[in-house]
Design a protein around this motif. Sequence first.
Motif, PDB file in Angstrom:
ATOM      1  N   UNK A  99     -16.885  21.944  77.900  1.00 58.97           N
ATOM      2  CA  UNK A  99     -17.332  22.097  79.983  1.00 58.97           C
ATOM      3  C   UNK A  99     -15.412  21.850  79.823  1.00 58.97           C
ATOM      4  N   UNK A 100     -15.172  22.189  80.775  1.00 59.34           N
ATOM      5  CA  UNK A 100     -13.405  21.123  81.786  1.00 59.34           C
ATOM      6  C   UNK A 100     -13.390  20.490  82.482  1.00 59.34           C
ATOM      7  N   UNK A 101     -12.298  19.755  82.716  1.00 59.91           N
ATOM      8  CA  UNK A 101     -11.716  19.114  83.662  1.00 59.91           C
ATOM      9  C   UNK A 101     -11.847  20.276  85.398  1.00 59.91           C
ATOM     10  N   UNK A 102     -11.900  19.429  86.489  1.00 65.66           N
ATOM     11  CA  UNK A 102     -11.279  20.033  87.517  1.00 65.66           C
ATOM     12  C   UNK A 102     -12.079  21.234  87.458  1.00 65.66           C
ATOM     13  N   UNK A 108     -18.694  21.465  93.151  1.00 70.83           N
ATOM     14  CA  UNK A 108     -19.379  22.090  94.250  1.00 70.83           C
ATOM     15  C   UNK A 108     -20.628  21.562  94.510  1.00 70.83           C
ATOM     16  N   UNK A 109     -21.201  20.859  93.082  1.00 72.03           N
ATOM     17  CA  UNK A 109     -22.187  20.295  92.326  1.00 72.03           C
ATOM     18  C   UNK A 109     -21.991  19.398  93.254  1.00 72.03           C
ATOM     19  N   UNK A 110     -21.194  18.195  92.444  1.00 69.00           N
ATOM     20  CA  UNK A 110     -20.593  17.046  93.413  1.00 69.00           C
ATOM     21  C   UNK A 110     -20.644  17.004  94.689  1.00 69.00           C
ATOM     22  N   UNK A 111     -19.653  17.419  95.506  1.00 65.95           N
ATOM     23  CA  UNK A 111     -19.704  17.409  97.096  1.00 65.95           C
ATOM     24  C   UNK A 111     -20.640  17.998  97.874  1.00 65.95           C
ATOM     25  N   UNK A 112     -21.640  18.767  97.223  1.00 65.03           N
ATOM     26  CA  UNK A 112     -22.856  19.346  98.082  1.00 65.03           C
ATOM     27  C   UNK A 112     -22.643  20.753  98.755  1.00 65.03           C
ATOM     28  N   UNK A 113     -21.377  22.108  98.162  1.00 60.41           N
ATOM     29  CA  UNK A 113     -20.519  22.123  98.918  1.00 60.41           C
ATOM     30  C   UNK A 113     -21.333  24.006  98.833  1.00 60.41           C
ATOM     31  N   UNK A 141     -11.003   7.512  91.795  1.00 58.68           N
ATOM     32  CA  UNK A 141     -10.556   8.685  92.425  1.00 58.68           C
ATOM     33  C   UNK A 141     -11.645  10.256  92.537  1.00 58.68           C
ATOM     34  N   UNK A 142     -11.120  10.304  93.056  1.00 54.67           N
ATOM     35  CA  UNK A 142     -12.361  11.978  93.540  1.00 54.67           C
ATOM     36  C   UNK A 142     -12.740  12.665  91.999  1.00 54.67           C
ATOM     37  N   UNK A 144     -11.721  12.309  89.717  1.00 53.45           N
ATOM     38  CA  UNK A 144     -12.664  10.765  87.912  1.00 53.45           C
ATOM     39  C   UNK A 144     -13.616  11.017  88.377  1.00 53.45           C
ATOM     40  N   UNK A 145     -14.072  10.757  89.102  1.00 52.17           N
ATOM     41  CA  UNK A 145     -15.314  11.182  89.670  1.00 52.17           C
ATOM     42  C   UNK A 145     -16.172  12.999  88.652  1.00 52.17           C
ATOM     43  N   UNK A 146     -15.402  13.443  89.616  1.00 52.35           N
ATOM     44  CA  UNK A 146     -15.658  14.877  89.357  1.00 52.35           C
ATOM     45  C   UNK A 146     -16.027  14.539  87.922  1.00 52.35           C
ATOM     46  N   UNK A 147     -15.004  14.623  86.636  1.00 52.49           N
ATOM     47  CA  UNK A 147     -14.428  14.918  85.690  1.00 52.49           C
ATOM     48  C   UNK A 147     -15.486  14.144  84.945  1.00 52.49           C
ATOM     49  N   UNK A 148     -15.969  13.142  84.976  1.00 53.58           N
ATOM     50  CA  UNK A 148     -17.276  12.052  84.397  1.00 53.58           C
ATOM     51  C   UNK A 148     -17.966  13.266  85.051  1.00 53.58           C
ATOM     52  N   UNK A 149     -18.901  14.063  86.116  1.00 55.11           N
ATOM     53  CA  UNK A 149     -19.609  14.558  85.955  1.00 55.11           C
ATOM     54  C   UNK A 149     -19.648  16.036  85.243  1.00 55.11           C
TER      55      UNK A 149
END
Length: 209
Positions: A99-102, A108-113, A141-142, A144-149
Amino acid sequence: MHYHNYKNLLQNNLEWAEEKLKQDPTYFDNLTKGQKPPFLFIGCSDSRMPLNSFTKTEPGELFIHRNVANQVSLTDMNLLAVLEYAVEALKVQHIVICGHYFCGGVAAAYKDSATGVVESWVNPIREIYLQNRAAIDAIEEEDDRINKLAELNVVAQVRNICNTSVMQRAFRAGSYPSVHGWVLDIRVGRIKELELPLEEWRELGILPA
């Protein structure tokens, strides 16, 4: 160089082919003799994931499958065909889920968008977020949250690939490739190898003891 010009792609190809022949007149003759890649690489379709560039590999070294957010779906016949051929015909030694960061699909999955087909496709990542919501939301930080996901998603997909019928057959036969989880940090161009809960998976019977 402006790669948005379609004709530039064809010109670049001619220049690349000429350069390869200058370096090694037998380069393309050798490619026609077949492939024996040691790696199956399952990655994201993102245009910022130049597989051969960031691993410094040449044609013939990586067998590749890519899709949005590097998903391993047990009902995806495309992926299962690639996996079966890689494991049973090519006898790859390693399977890498990268996978990759950003990552837009993870975001989209994190934000449910996400909407439409993409919404369905990334829904498993949304489930990973919901299962780990407290730990992820505790990150300040958002980005960082997405990158952890993104990292958790890779680990989940490695587990999924171990659960495929292809890999379970290979495990029973006693001859199977190693599995690895990577995340590319596009901020610095470096690969992070993720720690996998291999012992836990062995205890669960996902991996052979």
